[in-house]
Design a protein around this motif. Structure first.
Motif, PDB file in Angstrom:
ATOM      1  N   MET A  75       0.839  -1.166   0.000  1.00  0.00           N
ATOM      2  CA  MET A  75       0.000   0.000   0.000  1.00  0.00           C
ATOM      3  C   MET A  75       0.889   1.237   0.000  1.00  0.00           C
ATOM      4  O   MET A  75       1.780   1.362   0.838  1.00  0.00           O
ATOM      5  N   LYS A  76       0.631   2.124  -0.939  1.00  0.00           N
ATOM      6  CA  LYS A  76       1.418   3.353  -0.990  1.00  0.00           C
ATOM      7  C   LYS A  76       0.661   4.482  -0.312  1.00  0.00           C
ATOM      8  O   LYS A  76      -0.551   4.608  -0.465  1.00  0.00           O
ATOM      9  N   TYR A  77       1.421   5.288   0.418  1.00  0.00           N
ATOM     10  CA  TYR A  77       0.875   6.452   1.109  1.00  0.00           C
ATOM     11  C   TYR A  77       1.742   7.657   0.812  1.00  0.00           C
ATOM     12  O   TYR A  77       2.962   7.525   0.632  1.00  0.00           O
ATOM     13  N   ILE A  78       1.104   8.811   0.773  1.00  0.00           N
ATOM     14  CA  ILE A  78       1.850  10.065   0.682  1.00  0.00           C
ATOM     15  C   ILE A  78       1.725  10.754   2.039  1.00  0.00           C
ATOM     16  O   ILE A  78       0.640  10.812   2.623  1.00  0.00           O
ATOM     17  N   LEU A  79       2.848  11.204   2.550  1.00  0.00           N
ATOM     18  CA  LEU A  79       2.923  11.892   3.831  1.00  0.00           C
ATOM     19  C   LEU A  79       3.233  13.348   3.515  1.00  0.00           C
ATOM     20  O   LEU A  79       4.303  13.662   3.001  1.00  0.00           O
ATOM     21  N   LEU A  80       2.289  14.216   3.799  1.00  0.00           N
ATOM     22  CA  LEU A  80       2.381  15.615   3.394  1.00  0.00           C
ATOM     23  C   LEU A  80       2.754  16.507   4.571  1.00  0.00           C
ATOM     24  O   LEU A  80       2.086  16.474   5.611  1.00  0.00           O
ATOM     25  N   MET A  81       3.795  17.300   4.400  1.00  0.00           N
ATOM     26  CA  MET A  81       4.212  18.250   5.427  1.00  0.00           C
ATOM     27  C   MET A  81       3.779  19.636   4.990  1.00  0.00           C
ATOM     28  O   MET A  81       4.147  20.113   3.924  1.00  0.00           O
ATOM     29  N   ALA A  82       2.966  20.266   5.819  1.00  0.00           N
ATOM     30  CA  ALA A  82       2.477  21.609   5.521  1.00  0.00           C
ATOM     31  C   ALA A  82       2.733  22.516   6.713  1.00  0.00           C
ATOM     32  O   ALA A  82       2.957  22.049   7.826  1.00  0.00           O
ATOM     33  N   SER A  83       2.712  23.810   6.473  1.00  0.00           N
ATOM     34  CA  SER A  83       2.904  24.773   7.546  1.00  0.00           C
ATOM     35  C   SER A  83       2.203  26.074   7.184  1.00  0.00           C
ATOM     36  O   SER A  83       1.820  26.289   6.037  1.00  0.00           O
ATOM     37  N   THR A  84       2.083  26.925   8.153  1.00  0.00           N
ATOM     38  CA  THR A  84       1.526  28.255   7.951  1.00  0.00           C
ATOM     39  C   THR A  84       2.643  29.212   7.537  1.00  0.00           C
ATOM     40  O   THR A  84       3.829  28.884   7.647  1.00  0.00           O
TER      41      THR A  84
END
Length: 131
Positions: free
Chosen positions: A1-10
């Motif tokens: 199973m492939k997952y994308i791990l997204l890093m976001a910030s303000t």
């Protein structure tokens, strides 16, 4: 199973990062490099990329005859995508474990960041089957 791990910030988070000391930035990147190496050795690593600063981004729409129309940067956004990892793991729980490790990366003075990481499964569609 492939997952994308997204890093976001303000914007405030991005501005705070820009103020980190060189030593803190180096420690953070050493942590990320080590984690990426560990994931590669376990066979779970697929890809990672950091993205340019939010002020460099553009929103693009198709205009007349498909010509691109850019709408400057996206100042109305509350958060900005900073980068991502793609992992290939056996379970959602494993993707969450990796995301938690990314979240716990070191910040200024070595303090744990606890940065939110969005985890989304990558949905694969076979091109030889109807949708």
């Amino acid at each position: 199973m492939k997952y994308i791990l997204l890093m976001a910030s303000t914007k405030a988070g991005v501005d705070a990062y820009k103020a980190w000391s060189t030593k803190d930035i180096q420690a953070h990147f050493a942590f990320l490099t080590s984690l990426n190496k560990e994931l590669s050795e376990s066979g779970e690593f697929v890809a990672t990329e950091g993205l340019g600063m939010p002020g460099e981004g553009k929103v693009v729409r198709a205009g007349k005859n498909g010509a691109p129309i850019t709408d400057g940067v996206f100042p109305e956004a509350k958060e900005f995508l900073l980068g991502y990892w793609i992992v290939d793991v056996e379970s959602p729980q494993r993707a969450y474990e990796i995301a938690a490790r990314l979240s716990a990366g070191p910040g200024p003075g070595g303090a744990t960041l606890s940065m939110p990481i969005e985890v989304r499964q990558i949905m694969s569609v076979r091109t030889d089957e109807p949708l």
